[in-house]
Design a protein around this motif. Structure first.
Motif, short mmCIF file in Angstrom:
data_model
loop_
_atom_site.label_atom_id
_atom_site.label_comp_id
_atom_site.label_asym_id
_atom_site.label_seq_id
_atom_site.Cartn_x
_atom_site.Cartn_y
_atom_site.Cartn_z
N ARG A 86 -17.89 36.03 -29.10
CA ARG A 86 -18.54 35.96 -30.41
C ARG A 86 -20.05 35.97 -30.25
O ARG A 86 -20.58 35.36 -29.35
N LYS A 116 -2.51 34.44 -32.89
CA LYS A 116 -2.77 33.05 -32.51
C LYS A 116 -1.99 32.68 -31.25
O LYS A 116 -2.51 31.98 -30.38
N TYR A 157 -13.06 37.47 -30.11
CA TYR A 157 -13.00 36.02 -30.26
C TYR A 157 -13.69 35.33 -29.08
O TYR A 157 -14.44 34.38 -29.26
N GLU A 215 -9.33 28.30 -37.89
CA GLU A 215 -10.04 29.58 -37.79
C GLU A 215 -9.24 30.75 -38.34
O GLU A 215 -9.54 31.91 -38.03
N ASP A 216 -8.26 30.49 -39.17
CA ASP A 216 -7.42 31.56 -39.71
C ASP A 216 -8.22 32.62 -40.46
O ASP A 216 -7.96 33.82 -40.30
N ASP A 217 -9.18 32.21 -41.27
CA ASP A 217 -9.97 33.19 -42.03
C ASP A 217 -10.74 34.11 -41.09
O ASP A 217 -10.78 35.33 -41.29
N LEU A 218 -11.35 33.54 -40.06
CA LEU A 218 -12.06 34.34 -39.06
C LEU A 218 -11.10 35.30 -38.37
O LEU A 218 -11.40 36.49 -38.22
#
Length: 101
Positions: free
Chosen positions: A71, A10, A68, A20-23
Motif C-alpha cells: 500500500r 480474505k 494490499y 478492512e472489508d471496504d478497502l
C-alpha cells in the motif's frame, strides 16, 4: 461481483474480521477490471463470464495481495516488491489462450 470474492480473498490474505472489508472490496473491483483490461478478455471460450474462471480468480487474488502488501506508492526504507512471475504467467495465459475471448 467483488462481494462474491471477498471471503476467498480474505482467506488468501489470511485475514480475520471485517475491519478492512471496504478497502478489500475496492481492491477486488480494481483488480477484476485490471485483469480484464490487461488481458483484453471478458469471457471464456464457452461464453461464460471470465470471473467464473479459476485462473482469472487466482490472478485477481494475487493482484489484490500485491496491492494490499504494498500500500502506498512510496514507502521509506522499504522496497516495493514487483509483481511475481506467477501472476505474469497467469495473465499471459489468459491473454494468449484460446480458452478466453
Amino acid at each position: 461481483m467483488p462481494e462474491e470474492m471477498l471471503e476467498s480473498v480474505k482467506m488468501y490474505l489470511r485475514l480475520d474480521g471485517n475491519l478492512e472489508d471496504d478497502l478489500l472490496l475496492e481492491m477486488i473491483a480494481a483488480a477484476m477490471e485490471d485483469v480484464k483490461t490487461a488481458s483484453g478478455k471478458s469471457k471464456t471460450a464457452d461464453g461464460q463470464d471470465i470471473a467464473k474462471s479459476s485462473l482469472y480468480r487466482t490472478a485477481v487474488k494475487m493482484l489484490v495481495a500485491h496491492w494490499y502488501d504494498n500500500r502506498g506508492t512510496e514507502i521509506i526504507g522499504k522496497t516495493v516488491t514487483p509483481l511475481g512471475n506467477s501472476y505474469n504467467a497467469i495473465l499471459a495465459k489468459i491473454t494468449t489462450s484460446q480458452e478466453y475471448v
